[in-house]
Enzyme design. Structure first.
Site, short mmCIF file in Angstrom:
data_model
loop_
_atom_site.label_atom_id
_atom_site.label_comp_id
_atom_site.label_asym_id
_atom_site.label_seq_id
_atom_site.Cartn_x
_atom_site.Cartn_y
_atom_site.Cartn_z
N THR A 122 0.85 -1.19 0.00
CA THR A 122 0.00 0.00 0.00
C THR A 122 0.89 1.24 0.00
O THR A 122 1.69 1.43 0.92
CB THR A 122 -0.91 0.00 1.25
OG1 THR A 122 -1.65 -1.23 1.25
CG2 THR A 122 -1.87 1.17 1.22
N LYS A 203 -7.27 1.86 -2.94
CA LYS A 203 -6.83 1.17 -1.71
C LYS A 203 -6.93 2.10 -0.49
O LYS A 203 -7.51 1.75 0.53
CB LYS A 203 -5.40 0.67 -1.90
CG LYS A 203 -4.78 0.08 -0.66
CD LYS A 203 -5.50 -1.17 -0.19
CE LYS A 203 -5.04 -1.61 1.18
NZ LYS A 203 -5.81 -2.72 1.71
N CYS A 259 -2.82 -2.09 9.00
CA CYS A 259 -3.30 -1.33 7.83
C CYS A 259 -4.10 -0.07 8.17
O CYS A 259 -3.70 1.02 7.79
CB CYS A 259 -4.13 -2.24 6.93
SG CYS A 259 -3.12 -3.48 6.11
N LYS A 262 -2.27 3.05 9.81
CA LYS A 262 -1.24 3.70 8.98
C LYS A 262 -1.82 4.21 7.67
O LYS A 262 -1.42 5.25 7.18
CB LYS A 262 -0.07 2.76 8.74
CG LYS A 262 -0.20 1.81 7.58
CD LYS A 262 1.11 1.08 7.31
CE LYS A 262 0.90 -0.07 6.34
NZ LYS A 262 0.47 0.33 5.01
N1 LIG Z 1 -1.17 -7.27 6.35
C1 LIG Z 1 -2.28 -6.93 5.75
O1 LIG Z 1 -3.38 -7.27 6.20
C2 LIG Z 1 -2.26 -6.12 4.48
C3 LIG Z 1 -3.42 -6.06 3.68
C4 LIG Z 1 -3.38 -5.31 2.50
C5 LIG Z 1 -2.23 -4.60 2.17
N2 LIG Z 1 -1.12 -4.66 2.98
C6 LIG Z 1 0.08 -3.93 2.57
O2 LIG Z 1 1.00 -4.87 2.02
C7 LIG Z 1 2.33 -4.48 2.37
C8 LIG Z 1 3.01 -5.63 3.10
O3 LIG Z 1 2.32 -5.85 4.32
P1 LIG Z 1 2.61 -7.12 5.24
O4 LIG Z 1 1.66 -7.04 6.37
O5 LIG Z 1 2.66 -8.31 4.38
O6 LIG Z 1 4.10 -6.76 5.74
P2 LIG Z 1 5.11 -7.67 6.56
O7 LIG Z 1 5.86 -6.74 7.44
O8 LIG Z 1 4.39 -8.84 7.14
O9 LIG Z 1 6.11 -8.26 5.42
C9 LIG Z 1 6.99 -7.47 4.69
C10 LIG Z 1 8.15 -8.36 4.26
O10 LIG Z 1 8.98 -7.62 3.35
C11 LIG Z 1 10.32 -7.97 3.61
N3 LIG Z 1 11.21 -6.96 3.02
C12 LIG Z 1 11.48 -5.70 3.47
N4 LIG Z 1 12.32 -5.09 2.62
C13 LIG Z 1 12.57 -5.95 1.61
C14 LIG Z 1 13.35 -5.88 0.43
N5 LIG Z 1 14.04 -4.78 0.11
N6 LIG Z 1 13.40 -6.96 -0.39
C15 LIG Z 1 12.71 -8.09 -0.06
N7 LIG Z 1 11.95 -8.21 1.04
C16 LIG Z 1 11.87 -7.14 1.87
C17 LIG Z 1 10.39 -8.08 5.11
O11 LIG Z 1 11.53 -8.79 5.53
C18 LIG Z 1 9.07 -8.79 5.41
O12 LIG Z 1 9.23 -10.19 5.40
C19 LIG Z 1 2.21 -3.20 3.17
O13 LIG Z 1 2.34 -2.11 2.30
C20 LIG Z 1 0.80 -3.26 3.71
O14 LIG Z 1 0.27 -2.00 3.96
C21 LIG Z 1 -1.12 -5.42 4.12
#
Ligand SMILES: NC(=O)c1ccc[n+]([C@@H]2O[C@H](COP(=O)([O-])OP(=O)(O)OC[C@H]3O[C@@H](n4cnc5c(N)ncnc54)[C@H](O)[C@@H]3O)[C@@H](O)[C@H]2O)c1
Length: 429
Positions: A122, A203, A259, A262
């Site tokens: 996001t 989003k 989510c 933030k």
């Molecule tokens: N968790 C949710 O419910 C949800 C729902 C919709 C959207 N999102 C969005 O999706 C995105 C990810 O959320 P999440 O909850 O999965 O995050 P998370 O923190 O669970 O996972 C992020 C992953 O990215 C990895 N990472 C960081 N930098 C990196 C890089 N340079 N190269 C490779 N890997 C790297 C981290 O080590 C981690 O494993 C965010 O932008 C969030 O807002 C999350």
């Protein structure tokens, strides 16, 4: 089937990345997963899933032969042309989204006419445009860009992948957008194909609207408490109006998670950065912060000063069926209780390990009834199903106090009253 489906890459193996990887592997795609966290990758290669999400472990195991996990981008770039980006975008102190992980991914991309970044993370509106500018400045303008925001809900994330309400694809009308549309086609979901900025805004606006609905019903609940109405009846009566709907009309102790807080703050900040004061979201955020603290007033109403009192918290994760503690209301509640001189005991069926590091000074129990031992009051913070079955007569034997604050209106208040407890819900007189 797998011969017809194209291989893809997923960069970032957190909640979104792993669910996306599992979901596409189920559809028959080879999925090349990349993460900078070497320990996480080693665990995934050994079959260990780093997060709790119902069904995820089984899905990853069942599709193991199509899933590849590495800290190296090379194999992903070699095998896949679509690189889904699912790295974290946490808030900065200013409320803007921290895009450093996204930028790290963009910087690592080579010049290529064959690849596309597909943004699941996001990001603020305008991020796609700025990434395309960065590619152009570095003679990488052959690299394509697609915005494909993610709407999964933790706790039902795999089901959401398999049966999404909609798939949003924002792109420049080139091969990459077509390829992403083709990837999702078997799911049969309504498709919104649009420009990149609009996809990014879908989003942020969706999350901001849901958060607004929560803060709205929380305020209605607070007024119900003053006026003698029962918010559950009110929400039922409102929700039957098809224009309103029943979803997200459940009052409680405020929204949390990785989510809503933030994304709402990022949209408010994005508006502010472009000179627009988003008044409604300012109120939504403030109402949510106050809502987390209203439980304290309910406790004080019955217990007076909280100094020396013991309060048990049932459920710590930001919602049931996840171990995610990010921005959980329990964190604010525990800290406020401790600041007011109370001892906090707590139990969560799944999130305890994560909670232990975030909640210093809290005493953790291995079972709900154990958490109640010696407590003056108990607060239901997260409505895990097991708490609905709690034996309140057994609870009464362990607790010197006689107060239950049902922060989610999820408990059986007749059973609680029958066991001799005072019951305080949210928005119920
Ligand atoms: N968790 C949710 O419910 C949800 C729902 C919709 C959207 N999102 C969005 O999706 C995105 C990810 O959320 P999440 O909850 O999965 O995050 P998370 O923190 O669970 O996972 C992020 C992953 O990215 C990895 N990472 C960081 N930098 C990196 C890089 N340079 N190269 C490779 N890997 C790297 C981290 O080590 C981690 O494993 C965010 O932008 C969030 O807002 C999350």
């Amino acid at each position: 089937m797998s011969q017809e489906r194209e291989p893809i890459a997923v960069i970032g193996t957190g909640y979104v990345g792993l669910v996306t990887a599992a979901g596409f592997a189920e559809l028959g795609n080879e999925v090349w997963c990349v993460d900078i966290d070497a320990e996480k990758i080693a665990g995934l290669n050994a079959g260990r899933v780093p997060i709790y999400e119902p069904g995820l472990e089984a899905s990853l195991a069942a599709n193991r032969e199509r899933l590849h996990f590495s800290t190296e981008l090379g194999p992903a770039l070699e095998h896949a042309r679509l690189l889904f980006v699912a790295v974290g975008t946490p808030p900065t102190y200013s409320g803007d989204a921290d895009l450093s992980a996204v930028h790290a991914v963009v910087d690592a991309m080579p010049a290529s006419d064959r690849h596309a970044l597909v943004m699941k993370s996001t990001v603020p509106v305008g991020t796609g445009a700025s990434i395309k500018r960065a590619f152009a400045q570095r003679d990488k303008d052959g690299f394509r860009y697609v915005s494909c925001p993610e709407f999964l809900k933790e706790g039902t994330a795999l089901a959401d992948f398999r049966n999404p309400d909609r798939v949003v694809v924002g792109d420049d009308g080139d091969w990459a957008g077509d390829a992403v549309v083709d990837l999702y086609a078997p799911l049969g979901a309504p498709l919104v194909r649009t420009d990149i900025a609009s996809a990014e805004m879908v989003k942020l606006a969706s999350n901001a609207f849901l958060a607004t609905k929560i803060s709205f019903i929380n305020e209605i609940a607070n007024v119900c408490e003053e006026t003698g109405a029962d918010v559950l009846e009110v929400a039922r009566g409102m929700g039957l109006d098809a224009r309103i709907g029943t979803a997200f009309l459940r009052p409680g102790v405020g929204y949390g998670g990785s989510c809503f807080p933030k994304d709402v703050s990022a949209l408010k900040q994005l508006a502010g950065n472009s000179g627009y004061h988003f008044q409604l979201l300012t109120a939504v955020i403030e109402v949510n912060e106050l809502q987390k603290r209203r439980v304290i007033q309910k406790l004080q109403k019955h217990l007076g000063s909280l100094v020396g009192k013991t309060v048990a918290l049932l459920g710590l994760a930001f919602k049931p069926d996840t171990d995610d503690m990010r921005e959980a209301s329990s964190l604010v509640l525990a800290a406020r209780l401790q600041a007011d001189g109370a001892t906090v005991r707590a139990y969560d069926p799944i999130a305890e390990d994560e909670a232990r590091t975030l909640m210093p000074g809290v005493e953790f129990a291995d079972a709900a009834l154990d958490a109640l031992a010696g407590a003056d009051a108990v607060v239901l913070v997260t409505e895990w199903p097991e708490f609905r079955e709690l034996d309140w007569a057994a609870a009464a034997e362990r607790m010197p106090g006689r107060l239950v604050v049902d922060g989610r209106n999820a408990l059986d208040r007749e059973a609680i009253a029958a066991a001799g407890f005072a019951y305080e819900g949210i928005g119920r007189s």
